[in-house]
Enzyme design. Structure first.
Site, PDB file in Angstrom:
ATOM      1  N   ASP A  72      33.647  24.808  65.120  1.00 51.90           N
ATOM      2  CA  ASP A  72      33.252  25.209  63.765  1.00 51.90           C
ATOM      3  C   ASP A  72      34.408  25.955  63.091  1.00 51.90           C
ATOM      4  O   ASP A  72      34.853  26.989  63.578  1.00 51.90           O
ATOM      5  CB  ASP A  72      32.029  26.136  63.860  1.00 51.90           C
TER       6      ASP A  72
ATOM      7  N   TYR B 267      38.639  30.283  56.618  1.00 48.77           N
ATOM      8  CA  TYR B 267      39.243  30.877  57.824  1.00 48.77           C
ATOM      9  C   TYR B 267      40.763  30.681  57.869  1.00 48.77           C
ATOM     10  O   TYR B 267      41.437  31.253  58.715  1.00 48.77           O
ATOM     11  CB  TYR B 267      38.613  30.309  59.112  1.00 48.77           C
TER      12      TYR B 267
ATOM     13  N   LYS C  56      33.797  24.015  56.198  1.00 48.46           N
ATOM     14  CA  LYS C  56      32.938  24.507  55.107  1.00 48.46           C
ATOM     15  C   LYS C  56      33.763  24.746  53.852  1.00 48.46           C
ATOM     16  O   LYS C  56      34.953  25.071  53.930  1.00 48.46           O
ATOM     17  CB  LYS C  56      32.274  25.839  55.503  1.00 48.46           C
TER      18      LYS C  56
ATOM     19  N   HIS D 196      29.700  26.777  52.044  1.00 44.49           N
ATOM     20  CA  HIS D 196      29.746  28.000  52.863  1.00 44.49           C
ATOM     21  C   HIS D 196      28.781  29.086  52.355  1.00 44.49           C
ATOM     22  O   HIS D 196      28.089  29.727  53.135  1.00 44.49           O
ATOM     23  CB  HIS D 196      31.183  28.539  52.858  1.00 44.49           C
TER      24      HIS D 196
ATOM     25  N   PRO E 277      26.039  35.466  66.714  1.00 44.54           N
ATOM     26  CA  PRO E 277      24.940  35.806  67.634  1.00 44.54           C
ATOM     27  C   PRO E 277      25.213  37.061  68.466  1.00 44.54           C
ATOM     28  O   PRO E 277      24.276  37.674  68.966  1.00 44.54           O
ATOM     29  CB  PRO E 277      24.848  34.566  68.541  1.00 44.54           C
TER      30      PRO E 277
ATOM     31  N   ILE F 231      35.197  32.735  76.880  1.00 45.23           N
ATOM     32  CA  ILE F 231      34.809  31.371  76.471  1.00 45.23           C
ATOM     33  C   ILE F 231      33.968  30.757  77.598  1.00 45.23           C
ATOM     34  O   ILE F 231      32.934  30.137  77.376  1.00 45.23           O
ATOM     35  CB  ILE F 231      36.073  30.519  76.165  1.00 45.23           C
TER      36      ILE F 231
HETATM   37  N1  LIG Z   1      28.719  30.494  57.810  1.00 45.22           N
HETATM   38  C1  LIG Z   1      29.141  31.735  57.800  1.00 45.22           C
HETATM   39  O1  LIG Z   1      29.121  32.444  56.777  1.00 45.22           O
HETATM   40  C2  LIG Z   1      29.682  32.302  59.066  1.00 45.22           C
HETATM   41  C3  LIG Z   1      29.905  33.681  59.166  1.00 45.22           C
HETATM   42  C4  LIG Z   1      30.374  34.178  60.372  1.00 45.22           C
HETATM   43  C5  LIG Z   1      30.629  33.319  61.424  1.00 45.22           C
HETATM   44  N2  LIG Z   1      30.453  31.970  61.286  1.00 45.22           N
HETATM   45  C6  LIG Z   1      30.758  31.018  62.384  1.00 45.22           C
HETATM   46  O2  LIG Z   1      30.040  31.416  63.533  1.00 45.22           O
HETATM   47  C7  LIG Z   1      30.961  31.663  64.589  1.00 45.22           C
HETATM   48  C8  LIG Z   1      30.395  32.709  65.525  1.00 45.22           C
HETATM   49  O3  LIG Z   1      30.308  33.968  64.862  1.00 45.22           O
HETATM   50  P1  LIG Z   1      31.303  35.156  65.310  1.00 45.22           P
HETATM   51  O4  LIG Z   1      32.724  34.746  65.187  1.00 45.22           O
HETATM   52  O5  LIG Z   1      30.866  36.382  64.612  1.00 45.22           O
HETATM   53  O6  LIG Z   1      31.033  35.164  66.878  1.00 45.22           O
HETATM   54  P2  LIG Z   1      30.227  35.988  67.966  1.00 45.22           P
HETATM   55  O7  LIG Z   1      30.296  35.088  69.135  1.00 45.22           O
HETATM   56  O8  LIG Z   1      28.937  36.492  67.499  1.00 45.22           O
HETATM   57  O9  LIG Z   1      31.140  37.281  68.182  1.00 45.22           O
HETATM   58  C9  LIG Z   1      32.500  37.187  68.351  1.00 45.22           C
HETATM   59  C10 LIG Z   1      33.046  38.578  68.702  1.00 45.22           C
HETATM   60  O10 LIG Z   1      32.542  38.983  69.981  1.00 45.22           O
HETATM   61  C11 LIG Z   1      33.617  39.049  70.925  1.00 45.22           C
HETATM   62  N3  LIG Z   1      33.120  38.378  72.145  1.00 45.22           N
HETATM   63  C12 LIG Z   1      33.014  37.050  72.360  1.00 45.22           C
HETATM   64  N4  LIG Z   1      32.480  36.808  73.571  1.00 45.22           N
HETATM   65  C13 LIG Z   1      32.239  38.016  74.135  1.00 45.22           C
HETATM   66  C14 LIG Z   1      31.695  38.414  75.376  1.00 45.22           C
HETATM   67  N5  LIG Z   1      31.290  37.524  76.273  1.00 45.22           N
HETATM   68  N6  LIG Z   1      31.594  39.744  75.640  1.00 45.22           N
HETATM   69  C15 LIG Z   1      31.986  40.650  74.728  1.00 45.22           C
HETATM   70  N7  LIG Z   1      32.514  40.330  73.523  1.00 45.22           N
HETATM   71  C16 LIG Z   1      32.640  39.013  73.227  1.00 45.22           C
HETATM   72  C17 LIG Z   1      34.783  38.338  70.301  1.00 45.22           C
HETATM   73  O11 LIG Z   1      36.002  38.951  70.663  1.00 45.22           O
HETATM   74  P3  LIG Z   1      37.210  38.144  71.384  1.00 45.22           P
HETATM   75  O12 LIG Z   1      37.539  36.955  70.544  1.00 45.22           O
HETATM   76  O13 LIG Z   1      38.300  39.173  71.411  1.00 45.22           O
HETATM   77  O14 LIG Z   1      36.706  37.779  72.751  1.00 45.22           O
HETATM   78  C18 LIG Z   1      34.525  38.547  68.804  1.00 45.22           C
HETATM   79  O15 LIG Z   1      34.986  39.824  68.403  1.00 45.22           O
HETATM   80  C19 LIG Z   1      32.233  32.059  63.845  1.00 45.22           C
HETATM   81  O16 LIG Z   1      33.371  32.094  64.658  1.00 45.22           O
HETATM   82  C20 LIG Z   1      32.236  31.041  62.746  1.00 45.22           C
HETATM   83  O17 LIG Z   1      32.692  29.791  63.231  1.00 45.22           O
HETATM   84  C21 LIG Z   1      29.960  31.458  60.124  1.00 45.22           C
END
Ligand SMILES: NC(=O)c1ccc[n+]([C@@H]2O[C@H](COP(=O)([O-])OP(=O)(O)OC[C@H]3O[C@@H](n4cnc5c(N)ncnc54)[C@H](OP(=O)(O)O)[C@@H]3O)[C@@H](O)[C@H]2O)c1
Length: 282
Positions: free
Chosen positions: A47, A52, A77, A110, A197, A246
């Site tokens: 995604d 981005y 998006k 988006h 999440p 990951i």
């Molecule tokens: N449509 C929208 O408006 C919108 C908005 C936000 C996000 N998104 C999409 O949704 C995706 C997921 O959301 P998100 O990026 O906020 O992801 P997330 O998976 O909720 O959180 C990511 C954060 O958590 C950390 N993390 C990941 N795995 C971990 C683990 N096992 N233990 C502890 N910390 C962990 C990551 O740091 P590290 O990378 O340093 O590990 C990063 O800071 C985005 O990347 C994007 O593609 C869409």
């Protein structure tokens, strides 16, 4: 259920249930390596977004990962600055060029409302959506959808447009349930995707019941949160630039949260968690 399991969108396209997110990954090496690591781990869904500013690097990761294009599911998006029929059409084609792909598996608007403009959001979304519909008809987009659309935004598209969105990607996790939006999306045959999440991770560390769940299931809080999302039937998007995370985030298919634990997580509230933006403010 497994990492390669899919849901079927309303147009019969298959979408993998767990996706690798790339928000805030702007460093080229991290973006490329992240995609390669995720695909090596078994993720097949990636995604990204114009916003981005990493589509080029994500495209390079896709080239480098060694898995054939038709085995991957790639989403991008539309940036808020690119609304309107002509701009949407032109910049979606630019996204394809940046990603160096002939087609996208899914493309989303988006955000429904562009911040700091006096645009009529209803007409603006209708015009923008028409660009997605046309590129869908031309085969450049295999599925089309929306993101951060609440009930009024969904109604506007459903009532005024030719093709219904196949996906609504919204913020969802314990503390942010968006029940009305989820219900309307499901009623209109959209698959709901959950972003961020892991947002409540740090708020849950001190919770004794959550600690007990971690011990009982032998899983981390991150894994419990991702599993909660999957068990709600959401396509779950998660991001990390660290190979071990990951891997950890994909290791969620060998346990199941009990009904009681799901209910407990559903009921969590976090006072200082920032809530999804009101669309008026976008
Ligand atoms: N449509 C929208 O408006 C919108 C908005 C936000 C996000 N998104 C999409 O949704 C995706 C997921 O959301 P998100 O990026 O906020 O992801 P997330 O998976 O909720 O959180 C990511 C954060 O958590 C950390 N993390 C990941 N795995 C971990 C683990 N096992 N233990 C502890 N910390 C962990 C990551 O740091 P590290 O990378 O340093 O590990 C990063 O800071 C985005 O990347 C994007 O593609 C869409």
């Amino acid at each position: 259920m497994s990492l390669t399991d899919t849901y079927t969108l309303s147009n019969d396209t298959k979408i993998p249930a767990l996706g690798y997110g790339t928000w805030q990954v702007t460093n080229p090496e991290e973006a490329i390596q992240g995609v390669v690591d995720a695909v090596n781990e078994g993720y097949r869904h990636i995604d990204t977004a114009q916003m981005y500013k990493n589509e080029e690097y994500i495209g390079q990761g896709i080239k480098k990962c060694g898995v054939p294009r038709n085995e991957l599911f790639v989403t991008s998006k539309l940036n808020n600055t690119n609304h309107g029929y002509d701009k949407a059409r032109q910049t979606i084609l630019e996204s394809l060029e940046k990603l160096d792909l002939d087609y996208l598996d899914l493309f989303l608007i988006h955000w429904p409302v562009v911040k700091d403009t006096d645009l009529d959001w209803q007409q603006d979304n209708i015009d923008t959506w028409r660009a997605l519909e046309d590129l869908y008809d031309e085969g450049k987009l295999k599925a089309i959808g929306v993101s951060n659309f609440a009930v009024p935004h969904l109604k506007n598209i459903v009532e005024n447009c030719r093709i219904k969105p196949m996906v609504n990607q919204i913020r969802l996790h314990p503390g942010v349930l968006q029940k009305d939006t989820v219900e309307m999306s499901h009623n209109e045959n959209m698959i709901v995707e959950a972003w961020s999440p892991l947002s409540p991770l740090k708020h849950m560390k001190e919770d004794a019941k959550v600690q007990t769940m971690c011990t009982e299931y032998g899983k981390s809080i991150a894994q419990i949160l991702l599993r909660w999302s999957l068990q709600h039937g959401y396509v779950t998007l998660t991001k990390s630039v660290h190979e071990e995370r990951i891997k950890e985030n994909a290791d969620i298919f060998d346990f199941e949260l009990s009904t009681e634990d799901m209910k407990y997580l559903d009921g969590l509230e976090f006072e200082d968690l920032d809530k999804p933006d009101d669309f008026e403010k976008r």
